[in-house]
Enzyme design. Structure first.
Site, PDB file in Angstrom:
ATOM      1  N   GLU A 222       0.844  -1.196   0.000  1.00  0.00           N
ATOM      2  CA  GLU A 222       0.000   0.000   0.000  1.00  0.00           C
ATOM      3  C   GLU A 222       0.876   1.241   0.000  1.00  0.00           C
ATOM      4  O   GLU A 222       1.888   1.293   0.702  1.00  0.00           O
ATOM      5  CB  GLU A 222      -0.877   0.091   1.265  1.00  0.00           C
TER       6      GLU A 222
ATOM      7  N   GLU B  37     -14.050   5.676  -0.621  1.00  0.00           N
ATOM      8  CA  GLU B  37     -14.960   4.782   0.110  1.00  0.00           C
ATOM      9  C   GLU B  37     -15.686   5.573   1.196  1.00  0.00           C
ATOM     10  O   GLU B  37     -15.100   5.929   2.222  1.00  0.00           O
ATOM     11  CB  GLU B  37     -14.174   3.617   0.720  1.00  0.00           C
TER      12      GLU B  37
ATOM     13  N   LYS C 230     -15.805   4.364   5.082  1.00  0.00           N
ATOM     14  CA  LYS C 230     -14.615   4.089   5.888  1.00  0.00           C
ATOM     15  C   LYS C 230     -14.662   4.905   7.163  1.00  0.00           C
ATOM     16  O   LYS C 230     -14.986   6.097   7.145  1.00  0.00           O
ATOM     17  CB  LYS C 230     -13.335   4.424   5.102  1.00  0.00           C
TER      18      LYS C 230
ATOM     19  N   GLU D 118      -9.411   9.350   5.159  1.00  0.00           N
ATOM     20  CA  GLU D 118      -9.546   7.906   4.962  1.00  0.00           C
ATOM     21  C   GLU D 118     -10.578   7.576   3.888  1.00  0.00           C
ATOM     22  O   GLU D 118     -10.504   6.523   3.260  1.00  0.00           O
ATOM     23  CB  GLU D 118      -9.937   7.231   6.275  1.00  0.00           C
TER      24      GLU D 118
END
Length: 456
Positions: free
Chosen positions: A259, A313, A316, A322
Site C-alpha cells: 500500500e 470509500e 470508511k 480515509e
C-alpha cells in the site's frame, strides 16, 4: 560445450525473469462504500480502460475473485486478522484454501495470499505469535491442493522499525526482530515470496518536508553513514526496510509495496491534502514504475507496487482523508489524472511531464500566466455557501450558477463556489487579497472552466 550451454541457460533465465517482472501498476480494491459498482463492472473497466494489471483485496470476497476470472489481471487475496490463530492449524488452512482458492484458481490469476494485515501493529499476542505458523500452514495447504504458483506473505506498516532514520541505521523493533522477523524472513526466502510493506510518505508529511514527501525538488536528506543524499521520503522508507532486513541476514528477500498513496481531501487545517498533491504523488509512482527505477541501496530492484486505493470509500471510519484515497469515483470518473487510463498514459521515457490535476471533476488545461481563485480542498460546505452568499451580495453576477445557468452543473457547492469566488476575485482586480475568503480560497494556474461554463 557444457560451459556454453550453461551460459546460454543463464541468459535465457535472466531474460525470462526480467520479462516476467514488467508490471504496470497495481491497486488496492477496498469495498467500504454503499455507492460502489458491482465487481463485474470493476473488472471490465480495469481490463479495458486502464493499465492496471493487478489488484489486492482485504478479504477473500468470492464475488470479486470470480469477477476477475479470465481478465489477465492478477489478484492478491487476504485472510482476516481474526482467522490467524485457526489458520496455524494445517487442517483449518486446508479448509480455507478449499473454500477461498481452489474453486477459482487458475481461471482467476490468484497471485498471492496475505495472511492478515499489519499484524505487528495490533498488539494482539495471539495474532502475532501465530502469524508465521499460519503462513506456513497456508503455504503447505496450497501445495497439498496441488497449487504451486501462489505466494504467501503478510503486509507491515513501517511501525515495525524501531529506527528508520537514517535509512542505513534502520532496525526492526527489539523483541520482534529475532523472534518474529527472522523466522518470517526465513519462510519468505524458502518459499520465494516477498516481504510486503506499506510505506506512506503522507503520514510523515510536515510543511517543512513537503517537497521531500511529494517527489518535488528539494535539498535532500543526507545519510551520514553512507553519504547518500535522499531526494524523496519514499526511497528512504524502502531503503530503511531493506537495511533492517539486511542486518538480520535477509537483504536478498524481495520487497513488495502493498500500500501507498495520498488522499485528495482532508478535514480542515490539514495542508497535506489536495487534488494537486495526490495527483503529483501518485503520478510519480506510476512514472517510477514505467521507468523501472530502484532506490539508492537497491538500484537494480523493481518494486511491485499497489496504490491505495481504487475508489473513494464513503463508509470508511476515521477522518475525512480515509474516505478520499481513491483514484476513481464510484462512477469510474478519475478523481485526477495520473496516466493510468489507456488513452492518457504517461510517457515511459525520462522526460518529465507535469500531471495536471482535476479541478471540479474535469481535467484542467495546461497552466498559463493567468491565475484563478478556487476553494481549498477541505473547506467545509458551510464555509463555501457563506462565500457564495457574500460574493453574490457584493454585486457578482450569480445567474450562471442558478437553475438553467451555464454553470449550474455540476450542481454542488464546490463547483458553484468555485465560479462565484473566481468572479469576485476578477471584479476586484485579480488581487491576492480578493481570494482570501477567510482562508478558504486558493489561487491556481489551472483554468477550472468546463464545458459551457467559462470562467473569466
Amino acid at each position: 560445450m557444457i560451459t556454453r550451454a550453461h551460459h546460454l541457460f543463464l541468459l535465457i533465465s535472466t531474460i525470462l525473469r526480467l520479462s516476467a517482472s514488467t508490471f504496470a501498476i497495481g491497486v488496492n480494491y477496498g469495498t467500504l462504500g454503499n455507492d460502489l459498482p458491482p465487481p463485474s463492472q470493476v473488472a471490465n473497466f480495469l481490463k479495458t480502460q486502464t493499465i492496471i494489471d493487478s489488484i489486492k483485496i482485504f478479504d477473500s470476497n468470492p464475488d470479486i475473485i470470480r469477477a476477475f476470472a479470465n481478465t489477465g489481471i492478477t489478484v492478491t487475496i487476504s485472510a482476516g486478522n481474526g482467522e490467524i490463530p485457526a489458520l496455524a492449524n494445517l487442517n483449518n488452512a486446508r479448509k480455507w484454501v478449499a473454500v477461498n482458492v481452489s474453486p477459482f484458481h487458475p481461471r482467476t490469476k490468484i497471485k498471492r495470499i496475505c495472511v492478515g494485515n499489519e499484524i505487528m501493529a495490533s498488539a494482539n499476542k495471539a495474532w502475532i505469535s501465530n502469524l508465521v505458523p499460519a503462513m506456513w500452514s497456508v503455504h503447505n495447504a496450497l501445495l497439498l491442493a496441488g497449487i504451486k504458483d501462489i505466494q504467501v506473505t503478510t503486509p507491515h506498516s513501517l511501525g515495525i522499525l524501531s529506527i528508520s532514520e537514517p535509512p542505513s541505521a534502520a532496525k526492526f523493533r527489539r523483541g520482534y526482530d529475532r523472534v518474529i522477523f527472522v523466522p518470517m524472513l526465513r519462510f519468505l526466502r524458502q518459499t520465494r515470496s516477498p516481504f510486503m510493506v506499506n510505506p506512506y510518505p503522507y503520514f510523515g508529511y510536515s510543511p517543512q518536508m513537503a517537497n521531500y514527501a511529494l517527489f518535488k525538488r528539494n535539498q535532500g536528506v543526507r545519510d551520514r553513514f553512507t553519504g547518500i543524499t535522499y531526494r524523496n521520503m519514499y526511497d528512504a522508507m524502502l531503503d530503511a526496510v531493506h537495511s533492517a532486513m539486511k542486518k538480520l541476514g535477509y537483504g536478498d528477500v524481495d520487497i513488495v509495496v502493498g500500500e501507498t498513496g495520498w488522499p485528495s481531501v482532508c478535514d480542515p487545517g490539514q495542508p497535506a491534502c489536495s487534488f494537486q498533491n495526490a495527483a503529483w504523488f501518485n503520478g510519480n509512482l506510476v512514472r517510477r514504475e514505467r521507468q523501472r527505477r530502484g532506490t539508492p541501496l537497491m538500484p537494480n530492484r523493481r518494486f511491485e507496487t499497489y496504490i491505495f486505493a481504487l475508489f473513494n470509500e464513503n463508509l470508511k471510519p476515521g477522518p475525512t482523508a480515509e474516505k478520499n484515497f481513491g483514484l476513481f469515483r464510484p462512477d469510474f470518473r478519475p478523481v485526477y489524472d495520473i496516466g493510468i487510463m489507456r488513452n492518457r498514459q504517461l510517457p515511459a521515457s525520462g522526460r518529465r511531464r507535469s500531471v495536471r490535476p482535476r479541478v471540479g471533476g474535469s481535467v484542467a488545461p495546461k497552466p498559463t500566466g493567468k491565475r484563478w481563485c478556487v476553494p481549498k480542498s477541505g473547506a467545509s460546505a458551510q464555509a463555501l455557501q457563506a462565500n457564495i452568499d457574500y460574493a453574490c451580495s457584493q454585486g457578482v453576477d450569480c445567474r450562471p450558477i442558478q437553475t438553467g445557468g451555464l454553470c449550474f452543473d455540476p450542481n454542488n457547492v464546490w463547483s458553484h463556489a468555485s465560479f462565484v469566488m473566481n468572479s469576485f476575485y476578477r471584479t476586484h482586480g485579480a488581487r491576492d487579497f480578493a481570494c482570501d475568503f477567510s482562508k478558504t480560497g486558493l489561487l491556481t494556474p489551472f483554468d477550472p472552466s468546463r464545458g459551457t461554463c467559462k470562467y473569466i
